[in-house]
Design an enzyme around this catalytic site. Structure first.
Site, PDB file in Angstrom:
ATOM      1  N   THR A 282      40.984  44.705  40.627  1.00  0.00           N
ATOM      2  CA  THR A 282      41.537  45.000  41.945  1.00  0.00           C
ATOM      3  C   THR A 282      43.021  45.340  41.873  1.00  0.00           C
ATOM      4  O   THR A 282      43.698  45.069  40.878  1.00  0.00           O
ATOM      5  CB  THR A 282      41.370  43.802  42.880  1.00  0.00           C
ATOM      6  OG1 THR A 282      42.216  42.730  42.418  1.00  0.00           O
ATOM      7  CG2 THR A 282      39.932  43.324  42.921  1.00  0.00           C
ATOM      8  N   THR A 320      40.293  40.082  39.618  1.00  0.00           N
ATOM      9  CA  THR A 320      41.593  40.322  40.235  1.00  0.00           C
ATOM     10  C   THR A 320      42.592  40.804  39.199  1.00  0.00           C
ATOM     11  O   THR A 320      42.467  40.522  38.006  1.00  0.00           O
ATOM     12  CB  THR A 320      42.170  39.041  40.858  1.00  0.00           C
ATOM     13  OG1 THR A 320      42.547  38.127  39.821  1.00  0.00           O
ATOM     14  CG2 THR A 320      41.175  38.378  41.795  1.00  0.00           C
ATOM     15  N   ASP A 321      43.596  41.528  39.653  1.00  0.00           N
ATOM     16  CA  ASP A 321      44.793  41.668  38.831  1.00  0.00           C
ATOM     17  C   ASP A 321      45.448  40.279  38.778  1.00  0.00           C
ATOM     18  O   ASP A 321      45.024  39.354  39.480  1.00  0.00           O
ATOM     19  CB  ASP A 321      45.733  42.715  39.432  1.00  0.00           C
ATOM     20  CG  ASP A 321      46.661  43.346  38.399  1.00  0.00           C
ATOM     21  OD1 ASP A 321      46.795  42.792  37.288  1.00  0.00           O
ATOM     22  OD2 ASP A 321      47.257  44.393  38.691  1.00  0.00           O
ATOM     23  N   ALA A 322      46.459  40.122  37.946  1.00  0.00           N
ATOM     24  CA  ALA A 322      47.054  38.803  37.749  1.00  0.00           C
ATOM     25  C   ALA A 322      47.501  38.193  39.076  1.00  0.00           C
ATOM     26  O   ALA A 322      48.217  38.821  39.858  1.00  0.00           O
ATOM     27  CB  ALA A 322      48.238  38.909  36.796  1.00  0.00           C
ATOM     28  N   LEU A 323      47.091  36.957  39.309  1.00  0.00           N
ATOM     29  CA  LEU A 323      47.383  36.308  40.586  1.00  0.00           C
ATOM     30  C   LEU A 323      48.806  35.780  40.666  1.00  0.00           C
ATOM     31  O   LEU A 323      49.223  35.287  41.718  1.00  0.00           O
ATOM     32  CB  LEU A 323      46.379  35.189  40.840  1.00  0.00           C
ATOM     33  CG  LEU A 323      44.928  35.650  41.027  1.00  0.00           C
ATOM     34  CD1 LEU A 323      44.016  34.469  41.314  1.00  0.00           C
ATOM     35  CD2 LEU A 323      44.824  36.690  42.141  1.00  0.00           C
TER      36      LEU A 323
END
Length: 588
Positions: A282, A320-323
């Site tokens: 994402t 996800t991309d890094a949160l």
């Protein structure tokens, strides 16, 4: 068909064998039966653990590191895996999280982490992930094979070359124990001033980008037996290419209509889905025409479930991309973000900045009824299925003794060098400066740590003199370069991001004014050629050693530049004026 009990027994047998063996023969158990059996025996805590792909600190599974203690309350990467019953880990090679020394070390590290996962509940091997895109985003460097950027491959226009690069990359990563590569970038770089994508994108043209993405998915996932390949991940959905803000530091807003999104951003992601990609990452971006609520796409149910799941029919992993990036933290706290992501349709939660907090928040959401356990099961089922189908369950460990047989081999190096030779683009040569001869001065940006991608290395290949001037040359450095240029027969200037580093523009302009023939080389984004009117411009799209070798061949006439621009290069002062159109290239 074996029963669920038989499948569970087979899984336990595989796990026990994996702890002490390198190669495990596949068992006659279907993916569906193994997944059902494995899921049935997981507690809620273990299911939630499978959702997380976390950062660990250190270069071996047993290395004690203070950051592990501070973040996780345990000292070693192995203890992090065991304590939090993780589904996966991710490697980096940056100053804050350096996991990588060399291929053999990384393979041993991977084995150690897998043994930690297999030796503790729930006894399920890990997703071991990395960002090995090529070009600027490279985590494992030489003596592993290094790769040109995606945009360089776009300039080469060869789907077969794109597939070959991905296949070699995937096989080498798998030999090092890595089984998930967060690549290829599927973003269409429609904004020349994009601060975070740039040469990571294949092209500004949706069709070319789609072709290259599909080719790379096939290379990563079909480039050998399933135990020799990696899962690929197209990123960053629904498309980060028009961003004007870096989502690492802010929340980009993309004001593109839904109709334009379908025409520009969607095609590469659709191509990835059609090619059978294992996962899609994402983007932490606002896209009001797709979700008027303004929440980041990572947390948007209309985008992830409505578009990606329902419209595109995608049933693989959504990660996800890094949160820890500001783009996803700007509107919500670190406890709320993972819960919202799961509600939106995400399966894997990547790099939460506070793993204990994130895990506890997800558990609390399930126990309160906000998220059903069936919803958690849905994501865990996808994660387990990917682990089975990618051969991680049957062969979690690698043979460190044979790393040299698979990684950085002469055959791999030669194949990638050959395809990189086909990417260099000649934009302009009004002075007919090529090929170069005589005393050549090489100035501009470089890497002071790795000599293979520095002005020194290029100067050595040309038999010339090196004068690294850096990204922000001072007046003193510029004056020294001018003096040196007057004594040279020709000057090569490596540039990197002239839209930001105006000092490099000054350097290049003043070197041109000396009257010595100057060859300017855009060593990262080709848009540099729009900022200074140099008589000769080349684009390599990457400053990796493999790209610098190709450049040297072009400068000496050994190779004819055959790349074609995969983007249009606008004038730096007036972006409505195109200096070099899409498809331009003066070589053969």
């Amino acid at each position: 068909m074996p029963s669920s009990r038989t499948a569970l027994a087979a899984a336990v047998t595989l796990t026990a064998a994996a702890i002490g063996a390198v190669t495990i023969a596949p068992q006659p158990t279907s993916a569906a039966n193994w997944v059902d059996a494995a899921l049935d025996r997981l507690s809620l805590e273990q299911k939630v653990g499978q959702l997380f792909v976390a950062t660990v600190w250190g270069k071996s599974a047993t290395e004690a590191h203070p950051n592990n203690q501070a973040r996780y309350g345990v000292a070693t990467p192995a203890e992090v895996v065991s304590r939090y019953q993780l589904g996966g880990v991710i490697y980096f090679n940056n100053s804050s999280t350096d996991n990588v020394d060399n291929p053999a070390q990384l393979a041993a590290f991977s084995n150690g982490l897998q043994r930690a996962a297999l030796g503790s509940a729930p006894h399920i091997p890990l997703v071991v992930a990395i960002d090995q895109e090529g070009g600027n985003v490279t985590r494992v460097e030489s003596p592993a094979t290094e790769y040109p950027s995606a945009m360089a491959l776009g300039a080469g226009r060869s789907q077969e070359d794109a597939r070959t690069a991905a296949a070699i990359n995937g096989r080498e990563l798998r030999a090092m124990g890595v089984n998930q590569n967060f690549a290829p970038v599927a973003d269409v770089n429609s904004n020349p001033l994009n601060p975070v994508i740039g040469a990571r994108s294949f092209a500004a043209d949706p069709e070319l980008a789609a072709q290259m993405v599909a080719a790379q998915v096939r290379g990563y996932q079909d480039g050998g037996r399933r135990t020799e390949t990696v899962s690929s991940s197209a990123k960053h959905f629904p498309g980060h290419g028009d961003a004007a803000t870096d989502s690492h530091t802010g929340l980009p807003r993309i004001d593109r209509s839904a109709e334009d999104w379908r025409a520009v951003d969607l095609p590469p992601f659709k191509a990835a889905v059609d090619a059978g990609i294992d996962s899609i990452m994402t983007a932490h971006i606002q896209f009001p025409s797709l979700d008027p609520s303004g929440v980041p796409a990572t947390l948007s149910r209309p985008i992830l479930t409505g578009l990606l799941r329902d419209e595109l029919g995608y049933d693989g992993l959504i990660v996800t991309d890094a949160l820890g990036m500001q783009g996803v933290r700007e509107m919500f706290g670190d406890a709320e973000v993972p819960v919202l992501a799961l509600e939106a349709g995400v399966d894997q939660l990547l790099m939460p900045p506070d793993l204990p907090l994130a895990r506890d928040a997800v558990l609390a959401a399930v126990r309160s009824g906000r998220i059903s356990e069936a919803r958690i099961d849905e994501s865990v089922r996808r994660i387990l299925k990917q682990k089975w189908e990618r051969g991680i369950i049957t062969r979690p460990l690698v043979d460190v003794r044979r790393i040299g047989d698979h990684v950085g081999t002469p055959q791999n190096l030669a194949a990638v060098q050959a395809l990189t030779d086909r990417t260099v683009t000649l934009l302009r040569d009004d002075a007919d400066a090529l090929p170069l001869s005589g005393n050549v001065l090489v100035a501009g940006v470089g890497d002071t740590v790795n000599p293979t991608r520095s002005p020194q290395a290029l100067a050595a290949a040309l038999g010339g003199t090196a004068m690294p001037t850096g990204t922000r040359p001072s007046e003193t450095v510029i004056a020294q370069a001018e003096a040196a240029a007057r004594d040279a027969d020709a000057v090569v200037v490596l540039t990197n991001n002239l839209s930001v580093f105006t000092q490099q523009r000054t350097l290049l302009t003043r070197l041109i004014a000396t009257g010595t023939p100057v060859v300017a080389v855009a060593s990262q984004v080709p848009y540099d050629a729009g900022f200074v009117d140099a008589p000769t411009w080349l684009a390599t799209y990457s400053w990796r050693g493999v790209s610098m070798k190709s450049l040297a061949k072009v400068l000496t006439g050994e190779v004819s530049p055959s790349g074609k621009l995969p983007v249009a290069v606008p004038d730096g002062a007036d972006p409505t004026v195109i200096r070099y159109p899409y498809g331009h290239g003066l070589g053969r």
